[in-house]
Design an enzyme around this catalytic site. Structure first.
Site, PDB file in Angstrom:
ATOM      1  CD  GLN A 124       3.719  -9.170  36.200  1.00  0.00           C
ATOM      2  OE1 GLN A 124       2.669  -9.141  35.568  1.00  0.00           O
ATOM      3  NE2 GLN A 124       4.366  -8.073  36.557  1.00  0.00           N
ATOM      4  CG  PHE A 125      -0.250 -14.166  36.700  1.00  0.00           C
ATOM      5  CD1 PHE A 125      -0.991 -14.510  37.824  1.00  0.00           C
ATOM      6  CD2 PHE A 125       0.040 -12.831  36.477  1.00  0.00           C
ATOM      7  CE1 PHE A 125      -1.440 -13.535  38.699  1.00  0.00           C
ATOM      8  CE2 PHE A 125      -0.408 -11.846  37.355  1.00  0.00           C
ATOM      9  CZ  PHE A 125      -1.145 -12.200  38.478  1.00  0.00           C
ATOM     10  CG  ASP A 184      -2.262 -18.704  33.431  1.00  0.00           C
ATOM     11  OD1 ASP A 184      -3.318 -19.291  33.220  1.00  0.00           O
ATOM     12  OD2 ASP A 184      -1.785 -18.569  34.588  1.00  0.00           O
ATOM     13  CG  HIS A 225      -4.763 -13.782  36.478  1.00  0.00           C
ATOM     14  ND1 HIS A 225      -5.894 -13.390  35.809  1.00  0.00           N
ATOM     15  CD2 HIS A 225      -3.831 -12.841  36.233  1.00  0.00           C
ATOM     16  CE1 HIS A 225      -5.663 -12.245  35.187  1.00  0.00           C
ATOM     17  NE2 HIS A 225      -4.415 -11.891  35.424  1.00  0.00           N
TER      18      HIS A 225
END
Ligand code: TPP
Length: 698
Positions: A425-426, A428, A481
């Site tokens: 998703q991100f 990070d 994010h």
């Protein structure tokens, strides 16, 4: 000699077993171990890690089918010999000969691996192989095969995050996986009591995996249990964990002194009671399958055979220095193609959605796996919404575990050599999966081209939470994010990193990336998901860029490793800007404003692929402009942008008429949430324009 195991113990489904052949395999493992151990002591090679006490793994493998998959750890010489029958391989690898079938001499001995024999690569990172095994299990289940995968590790290995990931992968998706923990009581000097609390069997059962404890010093009991548990898995009852209790007869490795950490009495007791080769020999004699004298005769015969093999192996070639860069990376050979489909104005999200549907249409085995990707929303950004709509079973939602996601997708790719797509998703949050990604990228090199790991990782990266670039600030992605991400992937040898700036490139490059045999990080910038073509400060659309928002319908691919050179303005090129992703758009705006004010032209090299990057295009652009500015949205630390800058200094120095300039985000941990501070964090068209003014005035 074949013995019907059913007759030896009650209530078992085991097949008749050639007990003499199994015994010979176990003795071969032990004698190879003893021979190589001595050779290491004699200084013939630097390292050896042995199997003494673990030879029963031959019985586990004997209980499986030939087409079952194996993911072994370094004590599993018995498993290797049982599956391959290859006695040369372990000796070739110990002497690091090019003929070595596992790593062609590239890795330490005992890293079992063979594509032909369906043995996944082993790693020195304890249990590092286990998340990949879950991926094989996932592919087997997806394709409704009758096969299973055996994945083994030690008691120390059972404590790793990797092994927990395999347990969860297996449990959540009810995969055909036989997890084997070879508990010899030690992890170097640490006793197994330190590795888990309570019972390993209870731990597995609590996670939803059936488990049993088995006496791994007894070859027949191990064979019986393995046969029964394999049948359990094959009957569709889900994964099984076998806690195999054994003894370690030697020190941890050739680098360890056994007396420095184990008591004399414990070593003697282990030798007397937990030697599976001795125990099995005794059983064969007691049951009339062998005579007492056969035991020593067999050992001597095998020793002589192995010494002959060793004499042959030492004559075999060692690697040459010239091959040190062979099999680092496999970039797909681009096939020239002209997009013929109708052009439509799309956002980057639209283009990505289309590419994923194209991939699903062309390959019935393709899927996207990640958090929320199977929901009607199509993941948090909606990148799989079209896929969910058109091929609902190919957008598969995962547990919230990035390590688990990468393992599933990497292993499924290894199963048949075709990339599937992991959505993180991100960027990070990819960090729990770092080791698996790095190992996946290393496999081609380590196995000298035998195995590869096709693995496509798409992830939202950089500033922005998905809103349009025309917003006045970078989007409020904040901590967790908004990391750029390229610094994490471009430093991994054996991996490609792509970062498109336009919808046209996003679709064509994503389709090409799915053809790759090496892992690819596909960085999707949040601010570009719904961006429109960049404009100058008067609101005029920059025509040189705008055309790349027109995306052809259907399938087309763009080459990996090729930059795009964009010219803004006319006449002499005053400066070239090297950029990628969002910074290409910011650079276009800055360049358009600058040439409007000062005349001439500015070139922007949109790298598109960050690793391997287009050295030719960068060098040519610098040669033409004699001035260069590198722009990255990474924080100003050791970064990918710094690498490009340093490459230019080293390779283009004599083409430069001014200081090679560099702009990045500031040297802070992550972009703050507040818009004022966030704006100060990232580079923008304004900061680029100011830097250009300095550079042109030099
Ligand atoms: C991730 C990782 N941490 C530490 C090490 C160093 N190391 C190598 S083997 C080993 C012990 C492994 O113990 P276990 O899994 O019980 O297997 P055994 O060697 O006892 O068969 C350790 C700590 C490593 N190779 N990988």
């Amino acid at each position: 000699m074949t013995v019907n195991i059913r007759a030896t113990r009650a209530a078992t489904t085991a097949q008749p077993l050639d007990v003499i052949a199994l015994y010979r395999t176990m003795v071969t493992a032990r004698v190879t171990n003893d021979l190589l151990k001595i050779r290491k002591t004699q200084g013939k090679f630097p390292f050896y890690i042995g199997c003494a006490g673990h030879e029963t793994m031959a019985a586990v493998v004997a209980a499986l089918q030939e087409d079952d998959w194996l993911s072994l750890y370094y004590r599993d010489l018995g498993g290797w010999l049982q599956r391959t029958g290859d006695r040369y391989g372990p000796i070739q690898e110990a002497y690091s000969r090019t003929t070595g079938p596992m790593c062609s001499g590239r890795n330490m001995p005992s890293h079992y691996s063979s594509k032909r024999h369906r043995i996944l690569p082993g790693f020195s990172e304890v249990a590092g192989h286990t998340p990949f095994a879950g991926g094989i299990g996932f592919a087997l289940k997806q394709q409704q095969r009758d096969e299973l995968i055996l994945c083994s590790t030690g008691d120390g290995g059972a404590a790793t995050n990797d092994f927990s990931v395999l347990l969860r992968q297996s449990a959540v998706h009810q995969l055909p996986v036989l997890l084997v923990v070879e508990d010899n009581g030690w992890a170097i000097t640490t006793a197994s009591a330190t590795q888990w609390a309570g019972s390993l069997v209870d731990w597995a059962k609590g996670a939803g995996v059936y488990a049993e404890e088995v006496d791994g010093t007894d070859a027949i009991a191990t064979y019986e249990a393995s046969s029964r548990l394999a049948q359990h898995i094959r009957s569709g009852n889900g994964p099984v964990l076998m806690h195999l209790r054994m003894g370690l007869l030697d020190p941890h490795s050739s680098s360890t002194d056994i007396r420095s950490y184990r008591k004399k009495e414990e070593i003697e007791l282990t030798t007397a009671t937990k030697d599976p080769v001795k125990n099995f020999g005794r059983w064969l004699v007691e049951n009339g399958h062998l005579q007492e004298g056969d035991i020593e005769r067999i050992r001597k015969e095998i020793r002589m055979e192995l010494e002959q093999i060793e004499r042959e192996v030492v004559q075999e070639p060692e690697p040459t220095a010239e091959r040190v860069l062979e099999h680092v990376l496999s970039v797909p050979q681009w096939r020239e193609n002209t997009p013929r489909g109708e052009l439509r104005q799309l956002t980057m999200l639209g283009a990505i959605n289309e590419a994923l549907v194209e991939l699903a249409q062309r390959d019935p085995d393709f899927f996207v796996y990640g958090q929320d990707v199977g929901s009607p929303k199509g993941g948090v950004f909606g990148a799989t919404a079209m896929l969910v709509n058109q091929f609902p079973d190919r957008a598969i939602s995962s547990p919230l575990n990035e390590h688990l996601i990468v393992g599933i997708v990497a292993g499924a790719g290894m199963h048949d050599g075709k990339a599937r797509c992991a959505e993180i998703q991100f960027v990070d949050y990819h960090q729990s999966a770092t080791q698996t990604i790095r190992l996946g990228a290393r496999v081609l090199y380590q196995s000298y081209g035998d195995w590869s790991v096709p693995l496509l990782i798409r992830t939202k990266s950089g500033s922005g939470g998905g809103g349009p670039i025309s917003e006045s600030h970078a989007g409020g992605g904040a901590f967790g994010h908004s990391n750029a991400g390229e610094q994490w992937f471009t430093s991994v040898p054996g991996m490609m990193t792509i970062c498109p700036a336009t919808p046209f490139d996003a679709k064509g490059l994503l389709l090409e990336a799915a053809r790759a045999q090496s892992p690819v990080a596909f960085l999707e910038r949040g601010r570009l998901y719904r961006s429109v073509p960049p404009k100058d400060s008067d609101g005029n659309v920059i025509a040189a860029m705008a055309e790349y928002w027109n995306v052809p319908d259907g399938y087309y691919t763009l080459p990996i490793g090729k930059a795009r050179r964009l010219r803004i303005g006319e006449g002499t090129v005053k400066c070239t800007i090297i950029a990628w992703g969002t910074m290409v758009l910011e650079a276009c705006t800055a360049a358009a404003n600058t040439v409007k004010r000062e005349g001439g032209a500015i070139e922007i090299v949109d790298l598109r692929t960050l690793a391997p990057f287009d050295e030719e295009a960068v060098a040519a652009a610098v040669k033409e402009a004699n001035r260069v500015l590198v722009v990255t949205e990474e924080a100003d630390l050791t970064s990918y942008g710094r690498h490009i800058h340093s490459w230019i200094v080293e390779n283009c120095f004599y083409d430069l008429d001014g200081t090679p300039a560099f702009i990045s985000a500031v040297r802070g941990p992550a972009a703050p949430y507040n818009a004022i501070e966030e704006t100060a964090f990232f580079p923008s068209a304004i900061t680029i324009e100011a830097k250009l003014a300095d550079l042109l005035a030099e």
